[in-house]
Write an enzyme that holds these catalytic residues in place. Structure first.
Site, PDB file in Angstrom:
ATOM      1  N   HIS A 102      -3.592   5.951   3.210  1.00  0.00           N
ATOM      2  CA  HIS A 102      -4.323   4.645   2.758  1.00  0.00           C
ATOM      3  C   HIS A 102      -3.675   3.557   3.575  1.00  0.00           C
ATOM      4  CE1 HIS A 102      -5.960   1.688  -0.098  1.00  0.00           C
ATOM      5  NE2 HIS A 102      -6.916   2.479   0.121  1.00  0.00           N
ATOM      6  N   SER A 108     -11.467  -0.949  -0.636  1.00  0.00           N
ATOM      7  CA  SER A 108      -9.957  -0.910  -0.079  1.00  0.00           C
ATOM      8  C   SER A 108     -10.306  -1.204   1.497  1.00  0.00           C
ATOM      9  CB  SER A 108      -9.240   0.462  -0.172  1.00  0.00           C
ATOM     10  OG  SER A 108      -8.949   0.425  -1.375  1.00  0.00           O
ATOM     11  N   ASP A 118       0.961  -1.182   0.240  1.00  0.00           N
ATOM     12  CA  ASP A 118      -0.011   0.149  -0.092  1.00  0.00           C
ATOM     13  C   ASP A 118       0.946   1.151   0.028  1.00  0.00           C
ATOM     14  OD1 ASP A 118      -2.383   1.568   0.793  1.00  0.00           O
ATOM     15  OD2 ASP A 118      -3.314  -0.309   0.848  1.00  0.00           O
ATOM     16  N   VAL A 162      -6.402 -15.274  -6.816  1.00  0.00           N
ATOM     17  CA  VAL A 162      -6.624 -14.363  -5.930  1.00  0.00           C
ATOM     18  C   VAL A 162      -8.042 -14.080  -5.611  1.00  0.00           C
ATOM     19  CG1 VAL A 162      -6.395 -11.654  -5.621  1.00  0.00           C
ATOM     20  CG2 VAL A 162      -4.708 -12.600  -6.984  1.00  0.00           C
ATOM     21  N   ASP A 216      -2.357   2.581  17.732  1.00  0.00           N
ATOM     22  CA  ASP A 216      -3.104   1.302  17.657  1.00  0.00           C
ATOM     23  C   ASP A 216      -1.991   0.098  17.177  1.00  0.00           C
ATOM     24  OD1 ASP A 216      -5.345   2.363  19.100  1.00  0.00           O
ATOM     25  OD2 ASP A 216      -6.233   2.764  17.251  1.00  0.00           O
ATOM     26  N   ALA A 254      -7.191  -7.813  -9.202  1.00  0.00           N
ATOM     27  CA  ALA A 254      -8.312  -8.877  -8.436  1.00  0.00           C
ATOM     28  C   ALA A 254      -8.800  -9.515  -9.584  1.00  0.00           C
ATOM     29  CB  ALA A 254      -9.375  -7.741  -8.115  1.00  0.00           C
TER      30      ALA A 254
END
Length: 457
Positions: free
Chosen positions: A108, A286, A70, A238, A79, A233
């Site tokens: 992102h 996403s 990413d 996948v 976190d 994708a």
């Protein structure tokens, strides 16, 4: 997806608009106001509705590394303390550890990582009056696999890369690095507006398949221009994730459609962490993708020896059927059911229900590179990725040897001398016949074969 475009040469003429957020809808990203962390926890509706809290009774993803390919993951987010255990940069523009937020949507990667494996954090010392009931649980975002580990692989997509590396280079390099560094699941919340992908990606995705790694990718968003599912994708094998709205139906804005979709998961009213420690609401496939990647990590933690094909099969066969009966291009096999994926009895399979990239390469690249390449044992962990497809070769013309040049000439000369001898002999016979006609014999007619004795049978 973002809407900036990138050209990939001949192959990529059809693969445009590589989007850093095959799922993040830019209009839905909202800066987080100051709030108690338990209010953010309450907004994580998918934890209960997708059966994840029930799945935690079986596994929380311990000892599983998930690579997030990413825009980079901010490991300093409260976190994500202790979550990011390694990383790399495939763009040439990020930091060596993959933790610098880069690209057209620098936030992102952190949004994705917190949803996937966030662990929350301890609240500051309470100033509440004595006797007040403390908020349950830690503050912040808890991911689907809160005990999993993250490998951050940063890429620069969606706009011109100052590092100079193209999408063709970054994606395969990121996949190979993730595989070589122990990722059992790879999350790719990226995509494009075309189902095609550069041939330069073939070897890397084949390598991951041979190394038994689960790859989960976003289907893409209609509002981002992706009416149909785009690469990566569309790559066979996948696990492609479509998006659901808050009512559990296919998201109008946040879900493309296509035959490669495997499962659907929540894609609207999502919550994630931002670089620097903040939070945000967002939407898109996403965000659906790390939910499914997290479930894959839960399964791989519970059954470490389970193959990638079996992990994917367990997720899709336990999904709740939606839309048209059976598999369809909107919901795939159905809506994610994490509890069933971790608790149901699912027959073992040796076949990935979503196909294999090895078979696709053999058929569509007009060769058999997969068959000619020895399979990589799942247990092997090389420090570098050996090539899994033979390098393209071009025959080189070589200068002929003297012997090669001499032989044809000798043959021509030989036949010439033989012909001359035949002509000379014929002339000699004609001269003799003209001198003595009585010696000329009648020759039998040519072109007629004598009868052959078959031996009486």
């Amino acid at each position: 997806m973002t809407r900036a475009t990138t050209r990939w040469g001949r192959t990529a003429s059809a693969v445009t608009a590589m989007a850093l957020a095959a799922g993040s809808l830019a209009t839905s990203l909202i800066a987080a106001p100051e709030a108690r962390a338990d209010s953010w926890r309450d907004k994580q509706y998918w934890l209960a509705e997708s059966g994840i809290t029930k799945a935690w009774e079986v596994s929380k993803g311990a000892n599983v590394k998930v690579a997030v390919i990413d825009s980079g993951v901010d490991a300093k987010h409260p976190d994500l303390k202790g979550v990011v255990v390694g990383g790399s940069d495939a763009s040439g523009a990020g930091s060596a550890d993959g933790q610098k937020s880069i690209g057209s949507k620098p936030e992102h990667g952190t949004l994705v990582a917190t949803m996937l494996a966030g662990r929350g954090h301890q609240p500051p010392k309470s100033t509440a009056s004595p006797g007040a009931k403390p908020a349950p649980g830690p503050d912040g975002i808890v991911g689907v696999a809160p005990e999993a580990q993250i490998l951050s692989v940063s890429t620069w997509l969606g706009s011109s890369n100052p590092g100079g590396k193209s999408d063709q280079e970054q994606i395969p390099a990121a996949v190979r690095w993730a595989v070589d560094n122990g990722a059992r699941v790879i999350n790719i919340s990226l995509g494009s507006t075309s189902p095609e992908w550069p041939q330069s990606w073939d070897a890397a995705f084949l390598y991951a398949e041979q190394k038994d790694v689960v790859i989960v990718a976003a289907a893409g968003n209609r509002v981002g221009g992706n009416v149909q599912v785009g690469a990566p994708a569309t790559i066979p094998g996948v696990l492609t994730v479509a998006g659901l709205d808050r009512k559990g139906a296919a998201s109008v804005d946040a879900s493309s459609q296509g035959i490669s979709i495997g499962v659907a998961a929540p894609a609207e009213n999502l919550i994630g962490g931002m670089p620097g420690g903040d939070y945000a609401e967002w939407a898109g496939t996403s965000g659906s993708t790390p939910i499914v990647s997290g479930v894959a990590a839960l399964i791989r933690s519970k059954w470490p020896e389970m193959t990638a094909s079996q992990v994917i099969n367990r997720i899709v066969t336990t999904a709740k059927d939606a839309g048209a009966p059976g598999k369809d291009p909107i919901y795939g096999y159905g809506v994610l059911n994490a509890e069933a994926a971790l608790k149901d009895d699912v027959p073992e399979t040796k076949v990935n229900p979503l196909g294999t990239v090895a078979d696709w390469i053999r058929v569509h690249r007009r060769g058999e590179p997969a068959a000619s390449t020895p399979a990589v044992a799942p247990g092997d962990s090389p420090t570098s990725a050996p090539p899994t497809l033979p390098a393209a070769t071009i025959p080189v013309a070589e200068a002929p040897s003297r012997l090669d040049s001499a032989v044809p000439a000798m043959v021509v000369i030989g036949f010439g001398l033989l012909f001359a001898a035949i002509v000379a002999g014929a002339a000699f016979q004609l001269r003799r016949a003209s001198r003595n006609p009585r010696r000329v014999r009648d020759e039998p007619e040519t072109g007629v074969l004598d009868a052959v004795d078959s031996g009486g049978t």
